[in-house]
Design a protein around this motif. Structure first.
Motif, PDB file in Angstrom:
ATOM      1  N   LEU A 139       0.160  -1.187  -0.148  1.00 18.83           N
ATOM      2  CA  LEU A 139       0.263  -0.346   0.083  1.00 18.83           C
ATOM      3  C   LEU A 139       0.613   0.951   0.091  1.00 18.83           C
ATOM      4  CD1 LEU A 139      -3.689   1.124  -0.054  1.00 18.83           C
ATOM      5  CD2 LEU A 139      -2.896   1.035   2.407  1.00 18.83           C
ATOM      6  N   GLN A 140       1.451   1.684   1.039  1.00 11.80           N
ATOM      7  CA  GLN A 140       2.736   2.256   1.114  1.00 11.80           C
ATOM      8  C   GLN A 140       3.725   2.204  -0.753  1.00 11.80           C
ATOM      9  OE1 GLN A 140       6.136   2.293   3.580  1.00 11.80           O
ATOM     10  NE2 GLN A 140       6.154   3.877   3.576  1.00 11.80           N
ATOM     11  N   GLN A 141       4.188   1.380  -1.317  1.00 19.33           N
ATOM     12  CA  GLN A 141       4.415   1.622  -2.353  1.00 19.33           C
ATOM     13  C   GLN A 141       3.520   2.666  -3.813  1.00 19.33           C
ATOM     14  OE1 GLN A 141       5.282  -1.848  -4.437  1.00 19.33           O
ATOM     15  NE2 GLN A 141       6.927  -0.874  -5.659  1.00 19.33           N
ATOM     16  N   LEU A 142       2.728   2.262  -3.973  1.00 23.55           N
ATOM     17  CA  LEU A 142       1.386   2.697  -4.466  1.00 23.55           C
ATOM     18  C   LEU A 142       1.359   4.270  -4.407  1.00 23.55           C
ATOM     19  CD1 LEU A 142      -0.858   2.248  -6.923  1.00 23.55           C
ATOM     20  CD2 LEU A 142      -1.748   1.545  -4.928  1.00 23.55           C
ATOM     21  N   ALA A 143       1.010   4.682  -3.031  1.00 25.38           N
ATOM     22  CA  ALA A 143       0.443   5.811  -2.573  1.00 25.38           C
ATOM     23  C   ALA A 143       2.235   6.463  -2.096  1.00 25.38           C
ATOM     24  CB  ALA A 143       0.269   5.937  -0.546  1.00 25.38           C
ATOM     25  N   SER A 144       2.960   5.843  -2.897  1.00 26.49           N
ATOM     26  CA  SER A 144       3.953   6.999  -2.546  1.00 26.49           C
ATOM     27  C   SER A 144       4.698   7.450  -4.011  1.00 26.49           C
ATOM     28  CB  SER A 144       5.562   6.370  -2.270  1.00 26.49           C
ATOM     29  OG  SER A 144       5.717   4.973  -2.910  1.00 26.49           O
ATOM     30  N   ASN A 145       4.121   6.889  -4.999  1.00 28.86           N
ATOM     31  CA  ASN A 145       3.891   7.161  -6.608  1.00 28.86           C
ATOM     32  C   ASN A 145       3.071   8.493  -6.341  1.00 28.86           C
ATOM     33  OD1 ASN A 145       4.968   4.673  -7.506  1.00 28.86           O
ATOM     34  ND2 ASN A 145       3.141   3.834  -7.677  1.00 28.86           N
ATOM     35  N   GLY A 146       1.812   8.633  -5.330  1.00 30.80           N
ATOM     36  CA  GLY A 146       1.325   9.997  -5.604  1.00 30.80           C
ATOM     37  C   GLY A 146       1.836  10.860  -4.415  1.00 30.80           C
ATOM     38  N   LEU A 147       2.519  10.572  -4.094  1.00 35.31           N
ATOM     39  CA  LEU A 147       3.125  11.318  -2.954  1.00 35.31           C
ATOM     40  C   LEU A 147       4.260  10.728  -2.065  1.00 35.31           C
ATOM     41  CD1 LEU A 147       2.370  14.609  -1.549  1.00 35.31           C
ATOM     42  CD2 LEU A 147       1.562  13.289   0.449  1.00 35.31           C
ATOM     43  N   PRO A 148       5.397  11.005  -3.044  1.00 37.14           N
ATOM     44  CA  PRO A 148       6.877  10.563  -2.652  1.00 37.14           C
ATOM     45  C   PRO A 148       7.108  10.351  -1.215  1.00 37.14           C
ATOM     46  CG  PRO A 148       7.169  11.518  -4.560  1.00 37.14           C
ATOM     47  CD  PRO A 148       5.691  11.959  -4.319  1.00 37.14           C
TER      48      PRO A 148
ATOM     49  N   LEU B 139       6.020   9.457   0.873  1.00 43.15           N
ATOM     50  CA  LEU B 139       5.125   8.767   2.001  1.00 43.15           C
ATOM     51  C   LEU B 139       6.095   7.162   1.641  1.00 43.15           C
ATOM     52  CD1 LEU B 139       1.865   8.791   1.100  1.00 43.15           C
ATOM     53  CD2 LEU B 139       2.706   9.352   3.108  1.00 43.15           C
ATOM     54  N   GLY B 140       6.834   7.631   0.849  1.00 44.19           N
ATOM     55  CA  GLY B 140       7.831   5.937   1.210  1.00 44.19           C
ATOM     56  C   GLY B 140       9.055   6.442   2.053  1.00 44.19           C
ATOM     57  N   GLN B 141       9.148   7.783   2.984  1.00 45.74           N
ATOM     58  CA  GLN B 141      10.183   7.457   3.939  1.00 45.74           C
ATOM     59  C   GLN B 141       9.881   6.727   5.258  1.00 45.74           C
ATOM     60  OE1 GLN B 141      11.265  11.985   4.506  1.00 45.74           O
ATOM     61  NE2 GLN B 141      11.736  11.480   1.791  1.00 45.74           N
ATOM     62  N   LEU B 142       8.674   6.416   5.264  1.00 44.80           N
ATOM     63  CA  LEU B 142       8.197   5.952   6.517  1.00 44.80           C
ATOM     64  C   LEU B 142       8.393   4.600   6.563  1.00 44.80           C
ATOM     65  CD1 LEU B 142       4.538   8.028   6.841  1.00 44.80           C
ATOM     66  CD2 LEU B 142       6.317   7.736   7.723  1.00 44.80           C
ATOM     67  N   GLU B 143       8.628   3.764   8.030  1.00 46.17           N
ATOM     68  CA  GLU B 143       7.803   2.530   7.721  1.00 46.17           C
ATOM     69  C   GLU B 143       6.939   1.878   7.805  1.00 46.17           C
ATOM     70  OE1 GLU B 143      10.854   0.316   8.670  1.00 46.17           O
ATOM     71  OE2 GLU B 143      11.874   2.729   8.985  1.00 46.17           O
ATOM     72  N   PRO B 144       7.079   0.382   6.950  1.00 37.84           N
ATOM     73  CA  PRO B 144       4.978   0.294   6.622  1.00 37.84           C
ATOM     74  C   PRO B 144       4.653   0.457   7.879  1.00 37.84           C
ATOM     75  CG  PRO B 144       7.891  -0.895   5.702  1.00 37.84           C
ATOM     76  CD  PRO B 144       7.533  -0.123   6.289  1.00 37.84           C
ATOM     77  N   ALA B 145       5.334  -0.335   8.571  1.00 34.74           N
ATOM     78  CA  ALA B 145       4.469  -0.675   9.811  1.00 34.74           C
ATOM     79  C   ALA B 145       3.486   0.627  10.877  1.00 34.74           C
ATOM     80  CB  ALA B 145       4.952  -1.311  11.007  1.00 34.74           C
TER      81      ALA B 145
ATOM     82  N   ALA C 116      -0.744   4.737  10.290  1.00 36.18           N
ATOM     83  CA  ALA C 116      -0.775   6.040   9.905  1.00 36.18           C
ATOM     84  C   ALA C 116      -2.382   6.112   9.001  1.00 36.18           C
ATOM     85  CB  ALA C 116      -0.128   7.275   9.460  1.00 36.18           C
ATOM     86  N   VAL C 117      -1.705   5.649   7.799  1.00 35.59           N
ATOM     87  CA  VAL C 117      -3.395   5.272   7.049  1.00 35.59           C
ATOM     88  C   VAL C 117      -4.964   5.178   8.196  1.00 35.59           C
ATOM     89  CG1 VAL C 117      -4.307   3.780   5.135  1.00 35.59           C
ATOM     90  CG2 VAL C 117      -1.822   4.917   4.819  1.00 35.59           C
ATOM     91  N   SER C 118      -4.777   3.559   8.226  1.00 33.94           N
ATOM     92  CA  SER C 118      -5.791   3.536   9.321  1.00 33.94           C
ATOM     93  C   SER C 118      -6.059   4.253  10.557  1.00 33.94           C
ATOM     94  CB  SER C 118      -5.458   1.613  10.297  1.00 33.94           C
ATOM     95  OG  SER C 118      -6.510   1.279  10.880  1.00 33.94           O
TER      96      SER C 118
END
Length: 143
Positions: free
Chosen positions: A36-45, A47-53, A58-60
């Protein structure tokens, strides 16, 4: 001030959908959060800097907060619409910037992109919530 039936319908449908999505992500596993993070970071790069957990949590929490804001009539429609607009903006940016999601024209969805493209309805609801009352008031003044 009150809330119109039209705004209530828009808020109920989108709010219930987003709240349910956030609740379902409360126990998201790390692999799903990373995808989910990989997909979201395409729109807002950023977001890729966060740890996946941390991203998953944060999304939840964000979806639960936004869904609740849409469902609570004490939150003004414009404010709820602004939140929904930001949320749908990230979704649409992710759709438009993810390779393979759109046809060669860059807009129409491929079969893989349909699941994300359908989130355009959230952007439409956001616009209606932000500008709907103002338009209704202007129409009344003209009469």
């Amino acid at each position: 001030m009150g809330i119109s039936i039209a705004n209530a319908a828009l808020r109920l449908v989108s709010g219930a959908f987003i709240l349910n999505s956030g609740i379902n992500k409360l126990r998201i596993d790390e692999a799903s959060a990373a995808g989910l993070q990989q997909l979201a970071s395409n729109g807002l790069p950023q977001l890729g800097q966060l740890e996946p957990a941390a991203f998953g949590k944060a999304v939840s929490v964000s979806e639960i907060a936004l869904g609740s804001a849409l469902l609570l009539p004490i939150i003004p429609s414009r404010l709820a619409g602004l939140g929904l607009g930001a949320f749908s903006g990230v979704l649409l940016a992710s759709y438009l910037r993810t390779p393979g999601m759109t046809e060669s024209d860059g807009i129409r969805p491929t079969s893989d992109g349909t699941a994300l493209a359908k989130d355009a309805w959230l952007a439409g609801i956001a616009v209606a919530l932000i500008f709907g009352r103002r338009s209704a008031k202007l129409a009344k003044k003209k009469k």
